[in-house]
Design a protein around this motif. Sequence first.
Motif, mmCIF file in Angstrom:
data_model
loop_
_atom_site.group_PDB
_atom_site.id
_atom_site.type_symbol
_atom_site.label_atom_id
_atom_site.label_comp_id
_atom_site.label_asym_id
_atom_site.label_seq_id
_atom_site.Cartn_x
_atom_site.Cartn_y
_atom_site.Cartn_z
ATOM 1 N N GLU A 51 0.820 -1.219 0.000
ATOM 2 C CA GLU A 51 0.000 0.000 0.000
ATOM 3 C C GLU A 51 0.846 1.258 0.000
ATOM 4 N N THR A 100 -2.258 -7.597 -4.068
ATOM 5 C CA THR A 100 -2.854 -6.262 -4.161
ATOM 6 C C THR A 100 -1.744 -5.227 -4.138
ATOM 7 N N VAL A 148 -1.501 -1.092 -4.275
ATOM 8 C CA VAL A 148 -2.193 0.201 -4.258
ATOM 9 C C VAL A 148 -1.141 1.285 -4.131
ATOM 10 N N LYS A 207 -5.298 -7.282 -7.750
ATOM 11 C CA LYS A 207 -5.830 -5.927 -7.652
ATOM 12 C C LYS A 207 -4.689 -4.945 -7.880
ATOM 13 N N TYR A 237 -4.134 -0.890 -8.295
ATOM 14 C CA TYR A 237 -4.633 0.484 -8.238
ATOM 15 C C TYR A 237 -3.423 1.409 -8.180
ATOM 16 N N CYS A 238 -2.816 1.685 -9.311
ATOM 17 C CA CYS A 238 -1.628 2.524 -9.310
ATOM 18 C C CYS A 238 -1.470 3.167 -10.682
#
Length: 407
Positions: A188, A209, A211, A235, A237-238
Motif C-alpha cells: 500500500e 494487491t 495500491v 488488484k 490500483y496505481c
Amino acid sequence: MAEDAESDAESRVRAKRSDDRRGHLDRLSKLPDSLLCQVLLNLPTKDVVKTSVLSSRWENLWRSVPGLDLGYGDFPEYNAFVSFVDSFLGFNSESCLQNFKLNYQYLRRKYEWNWTELDNANVTWWINTVIKRKVEHLHLSDVIFINPKSVSLPSVKVMYLDMVKFANDWAFEMLISGCPVLESLTIERSACDNVDYLRVCSLSLLSFTLVGHCNEDMNKEQVVAIDAHKLEYLKLYCHETASFIINNPASLVKMAIDIRFNLSFEKRFDPNDLPKRNMIRNFLIGISNVKEMDISSYTLEAICNYSRCERLPLFRNLSSLHADFDDCRDLVNLQGRSQLVFYLNLIVTYRLLATELKLMSYFLENSTILKKLTLRLGSFRGNEESAFLKKLLTIPRLSSSCQVVIL
C-alpha cells in the motif's frame, strides 16, 4: 413521592445494566483461556491490555494473546514503546505467534523521517523473534529493510506492507522469495516507491494487491512483474507505474484494475511507442483468461487508445464485468476491435446518459449468452426516463434469456 419513584426507576435501570454487564462477563469467563485469547486477537493490543483490570483471571491473560497490534502512537515516548514490544515478545517465547502488526509511523514523523541504527536494530531483532515464533500474519508500516544477507519467513501466509522502504530492488525480491508459503501479499501507498523493478515471484501466492499513488504529476517508470502460477486474485490500483508484466496467468480468476500505464493528459499514448504497445498487448493477453473483472474508466481509456493500433484479445472466460464509464463513446469505438461481449454472462452497471443508447444496443444485439443487464439511471429529468425506456424496449436482444433491470 414522584421524585422518589423516578429515583427508584433510575436505580433499577442502572442495576439491570450492571447485571447485564456481569452476565456478559460471566458468559465470557466460562470460555477457556485459549478461546478467550483468540477473541482478544481481534483487538488492538492497547485495548487487550485494558482487560487486565476486569478480574484476577484477566490480569495476565493478555500476555498469552498470540498477536501484537501496536503503534508508536500508543505510547507517550519512544523508550516505553520499545520496552513494551521487547517485553511482549519475551512472554511465552516458545509459543507460536499468529499476528504481528507494527506501525512506526508516529516515530518516523517525530524524527522527520530519519532512520537511526537503533531503530534498525530494534526492528531486526523483533522480526527475527517473530520468525522464531512462526508468525503467520506480518503487517509492517513505516519501516525500512536494509540489505539483508538472507531472508527466511517459513510460516508467513499473509503479508501487508504499508509505506515500507527497501534499500534496492534485490532487498524486496529476497523478502518475497523468503516466504515459501505466502498466500496473500498487499503493498500500500508509498511502499516500494524506491524499487524500480518490483518483481513478485512466488510459487504459493494466491492474492496480490498493489495500491500506489493516483497522482497525475508522477513520472515514474516503475515496472511491476508478477510471476505466480497459482495467483487467483489480482488488484492493481496505481496510476504511476509504467509497465506491468504478468507471467503464468492461467489460474487468474478475479481482478480489479485502475491503472494508466503512467499515461496522463500531459503524457498521451503514442502509437509509435512500440515498447509501450508491446507491454499493453502482453498485459491484456496475460489477463484474458480472467472470469470476473472490475475495471476503471482510466484503464478503459488506455485500452481504447491502444485498440486504435491493434486488435484486442478475446476474453472467452469472462462471466462478470463491472466497469466505470465517464463517457461510453470510447467503449463503443471498441466494437469492431474486440469480441469481448460475445462471451459474457454479464452484469453491467453504468450511469447512463439519455442520448447514449448505442452502447446498450451493442450489448443487447451482439451478446449470445447475456443473462442480465443492469442499468443505473441517475441523470434523467422529467420525461427523459420514460422516453429512454421506450427506446430501450425497441432494441432486439440476441440472447432470449436476457433480463434488463433498471435501477
